[in-house]
Scaffold this active site. Structure first.
Site, PDB file in Angstrom:
ATOM      1  N   ARG A   1       0.773  -1.122  -0.102  1.00 56.06           N
ATOM      2  CA  ARG A   1      -0.110  -0.029  -0.117  1.00 56.06           C
ATOM      3  C   ARG A   1       1.034   1.336  -0.027  1.00 56.06           C
ATOM      4  O   ARG A   1       2.031   1.367   0.582  1.00 56.06           O
ATOM      5  CB  ARG A   1      -0.730   0.150   1.306  1.00 56.06           C
ATOM      6  CG  ARG A   1      -1.876  -0.969   1.388  1.00 56.06           C
ATOM      7  CD  ARG A   1      -3.122  -0.785   2.321  1.00 56.06           C
ATOM      8  NE  ARG A   1      -2.288  -0.829   3.935  1.00 56.06           N
ATOM      9  CZ  ARG A   1      -2.800   0.188   4.778  1.00 56.06           C
ATOM     10  NH1 ARG A   1      -3.820   1.132   4.376  1.00 56.06           N
ATOM     11  NH2 ARG A   1      -2.099   0.304   5.940  1.00 56.06           N
TER      12      ARG A   1
ATOM     13  N   ASN B   1       6.957   0.889   2.205  1.00 59.22           N
ATOM     14  CA  ASN B   1       7.514   0.006   1.286  1.00 59.22           C
ATOM     15  C   ASN B   1       8.681   0.455   0.373  1.00 59.22           C
ATOM     16  O   ASN B   1       9.213  -0.160  -0.248  1.00 59.22           O
ATOM     17  CB  ASN B   1       6.461  -0.423   0.416  1.00 59.22           C
ATOM     18  CG  ASN B   1       5.489  -1.044   1.280  1.00 59.22           C
ATOM     19  OD1 ASN B   1       5.596  -1.996   2.191  1.00 59.22           O
ATOM     20  ND2 ASN B   1       4.139  -0.604   1.249  1.00 59.22           N
TER      21      ASN B   1
ATOM     22  N   ARG C   1      -4.364  -2.136  -7.006  1.00 61.29           N
ATOM     23  CA  ARG C   1      -5.422  -2.305  -6.009  1.00 61.29           C
ATOM     24  C   ARG C   1      -6.504  -1.200  -5.797  1.00 61.29           C
ATOM     25  O   ARG C   1      -6.135  -0.321  -5.730  1.00 61.29           O
ATOM     26  CB  ARG C   1      -4.405  -2.354  -4.523  1.00 61.29           C
ATOM     27  CG  ARG C   1      -5.055  -3.162  -3.455  1.00 61.29           C
ATOM     28  CD  ARG C   1      -3.952  -3.312  -2.425  1.00 61.29           C
ATOM     29  NE  ARG C   1      -4.071  -3.718  -1.318  1.00 61.29           N
ATOM     30  CZ  ARG C   1      -3.527  -3.841  -0.124  1.00 61.29           C
ATOM     31  NH1 ARG C   1      -2.049  -3.933  -0.409  1.00 61.29           N
ATOM     32  NH2 ARG C   1      -3.982  -3.916   1.189  1.00 61.29           N
TER      33      ARG C   1
ATOM     34  N   SER D   1      -5.163  -8.655   4.789  1.00 56.66           N
ATOM     35  CA  SER D   1      -4.435  -8.937   3.683  1.00 56.66           C
ATOM     36  C   SER D   1      -5.013 -10.098   2.792  1.00 56.66           C
ATOM     37  O   SER D   1      -5.098 -10.046   1.564  1.00 56.66           O
ATOM     38  CB  SER D   1      -2.931  -9.758   4.060  1.00 56.66           C
ATOM     39  OG  SER D   1      -2.272  -8.940   4.899  1.00 56.66           O
TER      40      SER D   1
ATOM     41  N   GLN E   1       6.037 -10.331   2.504  1.00 56.12           N
ATOM     42  CA  GLN E   1       6.021  -8.882   2.941  1.00 56.12           C
ATOM     43  C   GLN E   1       7.340  -8.235   3.009  1.00 56.12           C
ATOM     44  O   GLN E   1       8.335  -8.523   3.388  1.00 56.12           O
ATOM     45  CB  GLN E   1       5.493  -9.169   4.665  1.00 56.12           C
ATOM     46  CG  GLN E   1       4.562 -10.071   5.137  1.00 56.12           C
ATOM     47  CD  GLN E   1       3.381  -9.488   5.117  1.00 56.12           C
ATOM     48  OE1 GLN E   1       2.956  -8.531   4.409  1.00 56.12           O
ATOM     49  NE2 GLN E   1       2.584  -9.866   6.050  1.00 56.12           N
TER      50      GLN E   1
ATOM     51  N   ARG F   1      11.506 -25.272  36.492  1.00 57.73           N
ATOM     52  CA  ARG F   1      11.822 -24.303  35.223  1.00 57.73           C
ATOM     53  C   ARG F   1      12.720 -24.989  34.286  1.00 57.73           C
ATOM     54  O   ARG F   1      13.787 -25.544  34.639  1.00 57.73           O
ATOM     55  CB  ARG F   1      12.739 -23.004  35.764  1.00 57.73           C
ATOM     56  CG  ARG F   1      11.686 -21.976  36.631  1.00 57.73           C
ATOM     57  CD  ARG F   1      12.308 -21.077  37.270  1.00 57.73           C
ATOM     58  NE  ARG F   1      13.128 -20.060  36.310  1.00 57.73           N
ATOM     59  CZ  ARG F   1      12.661 -19.177  35.669  1.00 57.73           C
ATOM     60  NH1 ARG F   1      11.188 -18.592  36.130  1.00 57.73           N
ATOM     61  NH2 ARG F   1      13.236 -18.326  34.703  1.00 57.73           N
TER      62      ARG F   1
END
Lengths: 259, 259
Positions: free
Chosen positions: A10, A20, A69, A80, A114, A179
């Site tokens: 986008r 981006n 888009r 997405s 991505q 633990r």
């Protein structure tokens, strides 16, 4: 089997403006991903879906096919999955595509990459593609191994602490009386958001993950997901420290597991 | 109520040699912690337990009381709990202490501070000390909030995938059919290892965490735990970016929650 590599990029973003296209070691994030994708074995086509002219232009110049888009699927509220399904619906009508894009039915697998995870290496992607094309799995995605000891807050009815806002907690994934040592357990696999490969059948059912699911492990150093200005700065520092280059290939993907 | 602040600082360490004296922004890690401890409200005494002369010397010069740790409790196999209990057993006999250390019975709470977590700020420690001295809790420790989506590998009997080494996985803490948005859930609280406050009663039962348990939240940027040379380098970068200084006080502990 047609595997379409897809970047959703986008123009709008909440943290960094035009994230981006932000420069990492002088190269826009989008190109870090496109270079990795172009070198990987097994992507039949490579697509960038965006609502922003500059992003589409850079993608086109670098050999990707482009999908314009809609404003609707580019809003902050859109998922997405919405954007992927819009891509599957309409990419056969995309303009500026030579040769024409495959029709929706021809795509069997979508590999969503991505570009805010620039340190995905060709080896990571090849491993994921090999798993998907083996036919054993319906979805494969990237993870980071974590040895976190996790706790959760008690609900008011679970506690005896006599305070209005109790902050009492209990362990979730281990026994505090015994633990675990790091070397004694494999840890959890945590989604790092770098990539998701899914069959179109699954996507059309509204799922990115489903059916038989598998993973590709990435080191923490490879797994950075750039959201804030600090993340972008840190990624630049990491790239220098580990010698990550925007060629999709550098960086030993195995010896970094400890980082 | 006597709250003894305690740093366990072995000379031996697997990753970085003499890690506890490694320089971060020119200051040894040990001193980052000691400065924070000396400024916090509520620590009755401050101790460094070590098997190494240089560490004990630096601790003494900087106002900490010292406990010479045995070779046994300094081995790779020894736990923090072993070392704390050795401290509780014997610190009244520690030399070089003026005034003499409290006897074992006088200590009510041990605040174990890890000097490999240099970005613990005074505000974090004060919050933990206030919770312990409120009498509501038996142990309080530091956590980082995490929104990790976690997965685990299926056992062989859970899967139908017809391969010898299946790598099929299933989601652990969410429903992949309805993926949570970050803003819609509080996430998990993950131990970050920076500090643990425990009642002596609990420690004598062999537990660091038990009874009524609570937490202090630290941002991811504050939570770094230095284990490898990369971690030390990264901590230096973060200190520069966020302006963290070894004065225990700098760094807004609240506005960094997103980092």
């Amino acid at each position: 089997m047609h595997v379409a590599g897809l970047i959703l990029a986008r123009g709008g973003s909440k943290g960094i403006r035009l994230k981006n296209l932000a420069l990492l070691k002088g190269t826009p994030l989008l190109l870090w991903s496109l270079k990795t994708m172009s070198q990987s074995r097994g992507l039949t086509s490579i697509w960038v879906s965006s609502d922003h002219d500059d992003i589409l232009e850079l993608a086109h110049q670098n050999g990707a096919q482009i999908h314009r888009r809609s404003a609707e699927s580019s809003s902050d509220g859109a998922s997405s999955l919405d954007a992927i399904n819009e891509f599957l619906d309409s990419h056969s009508a995309a303009t500026n595509v030579l040769p024409p894009g495959p029709t929706a039915l021809e795509v069997d697998v979508v590999a969503l990459i991505q570009c805010t995870s620039p340190f995905v290496r060709v080896a990571h992607l090849n491993e994921a593609l090999a798993k998907m094309t083996s036919g054993c799995y319906d979805s494969v995605f990237s993870v980071t191994r974590s040895h976190s000891l996790r706790w959760t807050q008690l609900e008011p009815n679970e506690t005896e602490v006599d305070v209005a806002n109790t902050e009492e907690i209990r362990a979730v994934n281990f026994d505090p009386h015994c633990r675990p040592k790091r070397q004694d357990w494999n840890g959890d696999l945590v989604e790092n958001g770098a990539f998701y490969l899914s069959s179109v059948q699954l996507l059309r059912r509204g799922l990115i993950q489903g059916g038989k699911i598998s993973f590709v492990e990435m080191s923490a150093a490879h797994s950075i997901d750039i959201d804030t200005a600090y993340d972008l700065w840190l990624a630049g520092q990491q790239a220098s420290y580990f010698g990550f280059e925007p060629d999709g290939d550098s960086g030993d993907v195995n010896h970094l597991q400890r980082c």
